[in-house]
Write a protein that holds these residues in place. Sequence first.
Motif, PDB file in Angstrom:
ATOM      1  N   LYS A   1       0.710  -1.371  -0.234  1.00 30.15           N
ATOM      2  CA  LYS A   1       0.104  -0.047  -0.140  1.00 30.15           C
ATOM      3  C   LYS A   1       0.878   1.215  -0.004  1.00 30.15           C
ATOM      4  CE  LYS A   1      -3.803  -2.310   2.565  1.00 30.15           C
ATOM      5  NZ  LYS A   1      -4.615  -2.202   3.808  1.00 30.15           N
ATOM      6  N   VAL A   2       1.879   1.249   0.735  1.00 31.38           N
ATOM      7  CA  VAL A   2       2.681   2.420   0.857  1.00 31.38           C
ATOM      8  C   VAL A   2       3.349   2.672  -0.555  1.00 31.38           C
ATOM      9  CG1 VAL A   2       5.015   3.313   2.032  1.00 31.38           C
ATOM     10  CG2 VAL A   2       3.102   2.127   3.243  1.00 31.38           C
ATOM     11  N   ALA A   3       3.872   1.525  -1.240  1.00 31.33           N
ATOM     12  CA  ALA A   3       4.615   1.345  -2.536  1.00 31.33           C
ATOM     13  C   ALA A   3       3.529   1.902  -3.590  1.00 31.33           C
ATOM     14  CB  ALA A   3       5.150   0.218  -2.864  1.00 31.33           C
ATOM     15  N   GLN A   4       2.154   1.658  -3.229  1.00 36.06           N
ATOM     16  CA  GLN A   4       1.450   2.155  -4.296  1.00 36.06           C
ATOM     17  C   GLN A   4       0.913   3.630  -4.125  1.00 36.06           C
ATOM     18  OE1 GLN A   4      -1.499  -0.716  -3.387  1.00 36.06           O
ATOM     19  NE2 GLN A   4      -0.924  -2.194  -4.717  1.00 36.06           N
ATOM     20  N   LEU A   5       1.132   4.097  -3.061  1.00 42.68           N
ATOM     21  CA  LEU A   5       1.067   5.694  -2.741  1.00 42.68           C
ATOM     22  C   LEU A   5       2.155   6.325  -3.545  1.00 42.68           C
ATOM     23  CD1 LEU A   5      -0.239   8.017  -1.110  1.00 42.68           C
ATOM     24  CD2 LEU A   5       1.459   7.297   0.740  1.00 42.68           C
ATOM     25  N   LYS A   6       3.223   5.657  -3.370  1.00 47.31           N
ATOM     26  CA  LYS A   6       4.378   6.479  -3.859  1.00 47.31           C
ATOM     27  C   LYS A   6       4.280   6.387  -5.266  1.00 47.31           C
ATOM     28  CE  LYS A   6       9.473   6.380  -3.914  1.00 47.31           C
ATOM     29  NZ  LYS A   6      10.527   5.776  -3.251  1.00 47.31           N
ATOM     30  N   GLN A   7       3.906   5.397  -6.071  1.00 40.55           N
ATOM     31  CA  GLN A   7       3.703   5.044  -7.351  1.00 40.55           C
ATOM     32  C   GLN A   7       2.557   5.905  -8.027  1.00 40.55           C
ATOM     33  OE1 GLN A   7       2.893   1.140  -8.633  1.00 40.55           O
ATOM     34  NE2 GLN A   7       2.993   1.585 -10.769  1.00 40.55           N
ATOM     35  N   LEU A   8       1.509   5.821  -7.442  1.00 39.08           N
ATOM     36  CA  LEU A   8       0.332   6.525  -7.915  1.00 39.08           C
ATOM     37  C   LEU A   8       0.200   7.971  -7.511  1.00 39.08           C
ATOM     38  CD1 LEU A   8      -2.631   3.935  -7.258  1.00 39.08           C
ATOM     39  CD2 LEU A   8      -1.077   4.182  -9.185  1.00 39.08           C
ATOM     40  N   TYR A   9       0.553   8.610  -6.259  1.00 36.26           N
ATOM     41  CA  TYR A   9       0.509   9.931  -6.005  1.00 36.26           C
ATOM     42  C   TYR A   9       1.769  10.421  -5.522  1.00 36.26           C
ATOM     43  CZ  TYR A   9      -4.484   8.381  -5.923  1.00 36.26           C
ATOM     44  OH  TYR A   9      -5.583   7.886  -6.354  1.00 36.26           O
ATOM     45  N   PRO A  10       2.882  10.338  -6.491  1.00 36.36           N
ATOM     46  CA  PRO A  10       4.233  10.950  -6.020  1.00 36.36           C
ATOM     47  C   PRO A  10       4.070  12.239  -5.454  1.00 36.36           C
ATOM     48  CG  PRO A  10       4.076  10.779  -8.531  1.00 36.36           C
ATOM     49  CD  PRO A  10       2.862  10.136  -7.767  1.00 36.36           C
ATOM     50  N   ASP A  11       3.426  12.950  -5.813  1.00 40.33           N
ATOM     51  CA  ASP A  11       3.416  14.623  -5.148  1.00 40.33           C
ATOM     52  C   ASP A  11       2.903  14.629  -3.942  1.00 40.33           C
ATOM     53  OD1 ASP A  11       0.960  13.766  -6.490  1.00 40.33           O
ATOM     54  OD2 ASP A  11       0.546  15.783  -6.623  1.00 40.33           O
ATOM     55  N   ARG A  12       2.026  13.315  -3.454  1.00 37.48           N
ATOM     56  CA  ARG A  12       1.620  13.260  -2.161  1.00 37.48           C
ATOM     57  C   ARG A  12       2.303  12.714  -1.302  1.00 37.48           C
ATOM     58  NH1 ARG A  12      -1.731  17.804  -2.014  1.00 37.48           N
ATOM     59  NH2 ARG A  12      -3.192  17.863  -3.943  1.00 37.48           N
ATOM     60  N   TYR A  13       3.410  11.862  -1.432  1.00 42.95           N
ATOM     61  CA  TYR A  13       4.180  10.968  -0.998  1.00 42.95           C
ATOM     62  C   TYR A  13       5.425  11.662  -0.222  1.00 42.95           C
ATOM     63  CZ  TYR A  13       7.306   6.978   0.140  1.00 42.95           C
ATOM     64  OH  TYR A  13       8.016   6.053   1.120  1.00 42.95           O
ATOM     65  N   GLN A  14       5.725  11.319   1.075  1.00 42.98           N
ATOM     66  CA  GLN A  14       6.845  11.523   1.772  1.00 42.98           C
ATOM     67  C   GLN A  14       7.609  10.466   2.005  1.00 42.98           C
ATOM     68  OE1 GLN A  14       5.739  14.433   5.015  1.00 42.98           O
ATOM     69  NE2 GLN A  14       4.821  12.644   6.179  1.00 42.98           N
ATOM     70  N   GLU A  15       8.920  10.386   2.010  1.00 36.97           N
ATOM     71  CA  GLU A  15       9.861   9.211   2.302  1.00 36.97           C
ATOM     72  C   GLU A  15       9.546   9.034   3.862  1.00 36.97           C
ATOM     73  OE1 GLU A  15      11.544   5.942   1.161  1.00 36.97           O
ATOM     74  OE2 GLU A  15      10.935   7.272  -0.384  1.00 36.97           O
ATOM     75  N   LYS A  16       9.883   9.724   4.514  1.00 36.39           N
ATOM     76  CA  LYS A  16      10.252   9.820   5.922  1.00 36.39           C
ATOM     77  C   LYS A  16       8.702   9.810   6.545  1.00 36.39           C
ATOM     78  CE  LYS A  16      12.534  11.428  10.037  1.00 36.39           C
ATOM     79  NZ  LYS A  16      13.268  12.535  10.630  1.00 36.39           N
ATOM     80  N   PRO A  17       7.989   8.698   7.315  1.00 41.43           N
ATOM     81  CA  PRO A  17       6.975   8.816   7.790  1.00 41.43           C
ATOM     82  C   PRO A  17       6.705   9.743   9.121  1.00 41.43           C
ATOM     83  CG  PRO A  17       7.997   6.876   8.521  1.00 41.43           C
ATOM     84  CD  PRO A  17       8.997   7.275   7.654  1.00 41.43           C
ATOM     85  N   VAL A  18       5.638  10.287   9.540  1.00 40.16           N
ATOM     86  CA  VAL A  18       5.456  11.009  10.695  1.00 40.16           C
ATOM     87  C   VAL A  18       5.024   9.834  11.961  1.00 40.16           C
ATOM     88  CG1 VAL A  18       3.996  12.539  12.043  1.00 40.16           C
ATOM     89  CG2 VAL A  18       4.711  12.917   9.404  1.00 40.16           C
ATOM     90  N   LEU A  19       5.789   9.760  12.987  1.00 35.40           N
ATOM     91  CA  LEU A  19       5.687   8.585  13.827  1.00 35.40           C
ATOM     92  C   LEU A  19       5.075   9.164  15.010  1.00 35.40           C
ATOM     93  CD1 LEU A  19       9.186   6.692  13.248  1.00 35.40           C
ATOM     94  CD2 LEU A  19       6.818   6.346  12.165  1.00 35.40           C
ATOM     95  N   VAL A  20       4.010   8.153  15.523  1.00 33.04           N
ATOM     96  CA  VAL A  20       3.408   8.419  16.730  1.00 33.04           C
ATOM     97  C   VAL A  20       4.466   8.543  18.183  1.00 33.04           C
ATOM     98  CG1 VAL A  20       1.683   7.841  18.609  1.00 33.04           C
ATOM     99  CG2 VAL A  20       1.148   7.626  16.138  1.00 33.04           C
ATOM    100  N   LYS A  21       5.252   7.687  17.883  1.00 37.17           N
ATOM    101  CA  LYS A  21       6.045   7.621  19.228  1.00 37.17           C
ATOM    102  C   LYS A  21       7.171   8.613  19.156  1.00 37.17           C
ATOM    103  CE  LYS A  21       5.352   2.737  19.656  1.00 37.17           C
ATOM    104  NZ  LYS A  21       5.711   1.304  19.782  1.00 37.17           N
ATOM    105  N   ALA A  22       7.477   9.280  18.274  1.00 32.78           N
ATOM    106  CA  ALA A  22       8.308  10.201  18.112  1.00 32.78           C
ATOM    107  C   ALA A  22       7.742  11.493  18.760  1.00 32.78           C
ATOM    108  CB  ALA A  22       8.802  10.637  16.441  1.00 32.78           C
TER     109      ALA A  22
END
Length: 234
Positions: free
Chosen positions: A211-232
């Motif tokens: 799913k993450v790979a599909q997000l990057k492929q289908l919506y590259p302008d919406r994708y960010q490589e570094k995830p926003v993490l809860v525990k951070a």
Amino acid sequence: MKNLFTWRRTLLALVAAGAIGQCTAFSFGAEEAVLLPPPAIDESTQAHSEKAVFAGGCFWGVQGVFQHVKGVKNAVSGYAGGAADTAQYERVSNGDTGHAESVEVTYDPSQVSYGTLLQIYFSVAHNPTELNRQGPDHGTQYRSAIFPENAEQQRVAKAYIAQLDSARSFSQPIVTKLETYNGFYPAEEEHQDFLTEHPTYPYIVINDLPKVAQLKQLYPDRYQEKPVLVKAGM
């Protein structure tokens, strides 16, 4: 289903114990993403921060997808649709609490609109044509549901579902329900950031990393490589 719940809990225990480090083959896989047009009607807001709650199967994958969307400030796995006193994983997994495994997304409307989040939700995060199931998981706790937090979100979500159905965007009708928002309850700590922390966990490898790979492929302008993490932010 109890057997699937037991299977998932067993694998979770094995991961915690360090007994699983490689992908194990199973007879199911990720849902195929569908490239969708943006909503014709979108939100209108001057707010700098908004929240949206989506349910679409196991919250590990839904959370993982939204954590990679530009403009998302936080994405928390949890429960919505039921009462506070039953918002625990083992209770919800019985399928009789009214809760759905959900994700609360906090976002900046100046960077990503509610309509865009809906586009990603319907396209990548889950299959909106499956009733009370997603992939290997069955039960009302895995239903496709949106919990609008205000009248504007209700309006946009209702219009987008009608738009997608009218365009026959899917081979089957959309079964996603707009449900009354009566609170969101964060899940236990072990369920937060699960996709990022356990990238070799078989369930994640087969069902959620695509799913993450599909997000990057289908919506590259919406994708960010570094995830926003809860525990951070804890």
